[in-house]
Design an enzyme around this catalytic site. Sequence first.
Site, PDB file in Angstrom:
ATOM      1  N   ARG A  14       0.811  -1.219   0.000  1.00 28.81           N
ATOM      2  CA  ARG A  14       0.000   0.000   0.000  1.00 28.81           C
ATOM      3  C   ARG A  14       0.843   1.266   0.000  1.00 28.81           C
ATOM      4  NH1 ARG A  14      -4.138  -2.922  -1.525  1.00 28.81           N
ATOM      5  NH2 ARG A  14      -5.305  -3.986   0.129  1.00 28.81           N
ATOM      6  N   HIS A  15       2.046   1.194   0.515  1.00 31.11           N
ATOM      7  CA  HIS A  15       2.818   2.402   0.841  1.00 31.11           C
ATOM      8  C   HIS A  15       4.292   2.180   0.519  1.00 31.11           C
ATOM      9  CE1 HIS A  15       4.792   5.320   3.591  1.00 31.11           C
ATOM     10  NE2 HIS A  15       3.646   5.985   3.545  1.00 31.11           N
ATOM     11  N   PHE A  16       4.738   2.463  -0.695  1.00 31.37           N
ATOM     12  CA  PHE A  16       3.996   3.017  -1.820  1.00 31.37           C
ATOM     13  C   PHE A  16       4.113   2.036  -2.986  1.00 31.37           C
ATOM     14  CE2 PHE A  16       5.642   6.667   0.543  1.00 31.37           C
ATOM     15  CZ  PHE A  16       4.512   7.432   0.740  1.00 31.37           C
TER      16      PHE A  16
END
Length: 585
Positions: free
Chosen positions: A476-478
Amino acid sequence: MTILEFVGEPLDLAAPEPVRASGNPLRELRQAVAEAHISALRAQTALQLLTLGRRSAPRPSVTAAAEEGAFKPLARTDVTELDNAQLARLAAGDIAGVFGPAYDQQGANPDIRLPHQALTSAKLDRQCVTASYQGAYADAVAEAAQLFALYLGLHLCFADATLVTEGRIEGGGELALEFAAADLVPRPWVSLRAGAQEITVTVREKPGTPIGPERGGTVPWLGRKGALLSEFHMAHLARGDQGIAMGPEFAHYTGRKATRLPTGGLLLVDRVLDIRGERGKLDHASYETEYDSPADSWYYQDTANESMPNFVYMETSLQAALLIGYYLGPTLSTPDRTMSLRNLGGTATVLREVDLRDKTIHQSSELLSTTLLPGSSLQNFAYTLSTDGEPFYRGETMFGYFSDEALANQTGLDAGKSVPTWLDENPSATRRLDIEPSGKLTLLDHVDVVDGGGKYGQGYLHSVRRIDPADWFFARHFHLDPVIPGSLGVESVLQAMQAWLLDAGHDLHDAGFVVPVGDPFTWKYRGQFLPTDGECVLEAHIKEVRRGPGRVRVTADASLWKPGLRIYELIDAAIELRERGAQPW
């Protein structure tokens, strides 16, 4: 881990016994503390036992939580049953008149309308659509799938578009379609399923319709009422075509490691409402953005807090800042160089207690300055979060854009020196609080406590957590640049403090955790946790325990280490357990 596991004695929550003399004062004290908590639990089923443990029971007012990363509808409505007259209004293009003002496009999209050739009534929820119909089953299925696309608000992404249906479900009988998947990249689409058969509806712009900013950052009308950029552009900035999200100058970043918003359940900004600044001018710009926080958001289920967890306060404000800081073009002077964005620190204060379920968070941000340096650049921001017209969170922060070389040479908080933890320097007996996994926000396996330890002599917390390259947040990040969000590092410290506070035992009834009001919190990051780092070490020094009527607030200073380097420092991190209805401090 439950409160009962904290105090170390197995007890029956449903039928507690009164304290009896046992000849063991410690056991009697533990029994008394445990029974005080049992009373509180029985008085209110909503007392959370931490996301790092588990709740005693779900809060009855909370909507069933969506999974982290589940598709978030662009609009929501209370209208779930449609009769023939309402379907006819959708066929006339009156989407807002049927579903409500959140679906209004100010006269845009004249060809977005339901065929209304087969359906006679329909029922909708987030997972399915059922309908009665006349005529051909396949035609009714196609119409029901388009109805579901409108229900999700997918048409709000464009000013002039059509609905394109692909696939054909054969058969007959009862019409019931189950939601399969939806996304906004590369164009908004939803798939529904009947058994093994699937049908997909895509919203496609008409030829010549602008769908993103123009060169130079000018934004034409793109279809979302009251907004310059919409959820469609946020999704593309996170993991799609940066040319669509930001303008043609950014197209070459697509598919490369570059600055992005997080994805999935960590994407916490929805729309850009206004920009007061010019691309290429990197100082004194201001802007307004929004984030919708539905009551079924995954983090409400996973947090120990009465409302939103601290990391969402941090992330939604920081993402709003980085979004527009990047939009103004600080990396465009060296377009072929890989530049990654990292938060370096800030200070923030909660201004008031507020339940943010089903609220829209309005983010007012200002770019104060940009400093260009060899291999990097720094941007300073100020921001205020509001809901219902009233501010509730305010802070300042700094971001840096760094080349791969600069990131590889980070020296942490101590100029490259390896600094030991307090426990390494002061070997002490510890007692362990084991953490039972529960949800995505379980960020600790255990907490080791030194009673009366730490640099303030009020208690010391220590934890080591293995970093698994498969941890959910790396995806999700990133996108193409995986690091642990700094805000989740902060959240892990707060969870350790929550465990310590519950273990201490306080006789509060009808209580829950809240993000403390009025005390500034400061964080500093000088490094990043990568999937290959192996482990994260955390320590927290209890600094103050403040008690008031119906409230207990704990403040601590903390640090986090990657192997060989101390890279996070937190000053005045705070948690608070308070009874509902307790008066402010």
